[in-house]
Design an enzyme around this catalytic site. Structure first.
Site, mmCIF file in Angstrom:
data_model
loop_
_atom_site.group_PDB
_atom_site.id
_atom_site.type_symbol
_atom_site.label_atom_id
_atom_site.label_comp_id
_atom_site.label_asym_id
_atom_site.label_seq_id
_atom_site.Cartn_x
_atom_site.Cartn_y
_atom_site.Cartn_z
ATOM 1 N N CYS A 76 0.864 -1.145 0.178
ATOM 2 C CA CYS A 76 -0.135 0.139 0.116
ATOM 3 C C CYS A 76 0.783 1.186 -0.045
ATOM 4 C CB CYS A 76 -0.965 0.006 1.096
ATOM 5 S SG CYS A 76 -2.604 0.956 0.895
ATOM 6 N N HIS A 93 -3.167 -5.480 1.429
ATOM 7 C CA HIS A 93 -2.691 -5.765 2.925
ATOM 8 C C HIS A 93 -2.533 -7.243 3.304
ATOM 9 C CE1 HIS A 93 -2.283 -1.459 4.390
ATOM 10 N NE2 HIS A 93 -3.193 -1.253 3.434
ATOM 11 N N GLU A 116 -0.879 -8.693 5.456
ATOM 12 C CA GLU A 116 -0.411 -8.820 6.816
ATOM 13 C C GLU A 116 -1.925 -8.936 7.765
ATOM 14 O OE1 GLU A 116 -0.337 -6.022 5.031
ATOM 15 O OE2 GLU A 116 -0.903 -4.166 6.374
HETATM 16 N N1 GLN Z 1 -3.383 6.327 0.755
HETATM 17 C C1 GLN Z 1 -2.492 6.245 1.470
HETATM 18 C C2 GLN Z 1 -1.240 6.867 0.821
HETATM 19 O O1 GLN Z 1 -1.293 7.293 -0.283
HETATM 20 C C3 GLN Z 1 -1.931 4.544 1.323
HETATM 21 C C4 GLN Z 1 -2.993 3.968 2.382
HETATM 22 C C5 GLN Z 1 -2.481 2.835 3.016
HETATM 23 O O2 GLN Z 1 -1.436 2.482 2.972
HETATM 24 N N2 GLN Z 1 -3.220 1.870 3.685
HETATM 25 O O3 GLN Z 1 -0.091 6.898 1.431
#
Ligand code: GLN
Length: 188
Positions: free
Chosen positions: A81, A171, A173
């Site tokens: 992410c 994710h 995890e």
């Molecule tokens: N939207 C977040 C970002 O741009 C990422 C979201 C997340 O890691 N759950 O950093």
């Protein structure tokens, strides 16, 4: 793979969940906050969180240069992410600092505000079926060079690999299975 030392960048975000998943795999884990720690690692995870905050802190603590040089020397790095965003060479419509290690262009918060977070069944190349948890997730708009696409969801690229580097929009995890952790550990 057991006994490998996996560092989890612990400046901000969802690092504890990664730590517990890698412990369940039998790996040694360390929470990474200082640049000197990088040289002791067999692999590194950059967790989800807020990529602008994490990027700023990484630069402030000199972690960015330590990670870049060890990753270029072959250390496996996995970004989830926000971690995917930080690995990218290009973030669409943003000038935020990243490590620029992977040949991908990433779009932030890309699934739209109305679908802030969701779960979906994913089919991953070389791994199989898994559930993916997406939280304000980015997706990859473009890959080039040696980057391979491992998973697409609704025609959006959500998992990529470039040699020792791995990135997921979602994710792993936060789900029970350890398939992606094990796949990553095989690189170490
Ligand atoms: N939207 C977040 C970002 O741009 C990422 C979201 C997340 O890691 N759950 O950093």
């Amino acid at each position: 793979m057991a006994g490998k030392r996996v560092g989890i960048l612990a400046l901000q975000g969802a690092f504890l969940e990664h730590e517990s998943a890698f412990k369940r795999c039998g790996a040694q884990t360390s929470l990474v906050r200082r640049a000197e720690q990088i040289k002791t690692l067999d692999a590194l995870v950059i967790p989800g969180g807020e990529s602008t905050a994490m990027g700023t802190l990484m630069t402030r603590f000199g972690l960015d240069q330590a990670i870049i040089s060890k990753a270029r020397a072959g250390m496996p790095v996995w970004g989830t992410c926000a971690g995917m965003i930080l690995l990218a060479r290009e973030v669409v419509a943003s000038k935020q600092p990243t490590l620029g290690l992977m040949d991908i262009a990433v779009r932030r918060n890309a699934f739209g505000r109305q679908v802030d977070s969701f779960e979906a069944e994913l089919v991953i190349e070389g791994i199989g079926i898994t559930r993916g948890v997406f939280i304000r997730a980015p997706y990859v708009e473009r890959v080039w060079g040696e980057t391979k696409i491992l998973c697409e969801y609704q025609e959006k690229i959500v998992m990529v690999e470039e040699n020792n580097l791995l990135a997921t929009s979602f994710h792993p995890e936060l789900t029970e299975t350890l398939d992606i952790q094990k796949y990553f550990l095989q690189k170490a």
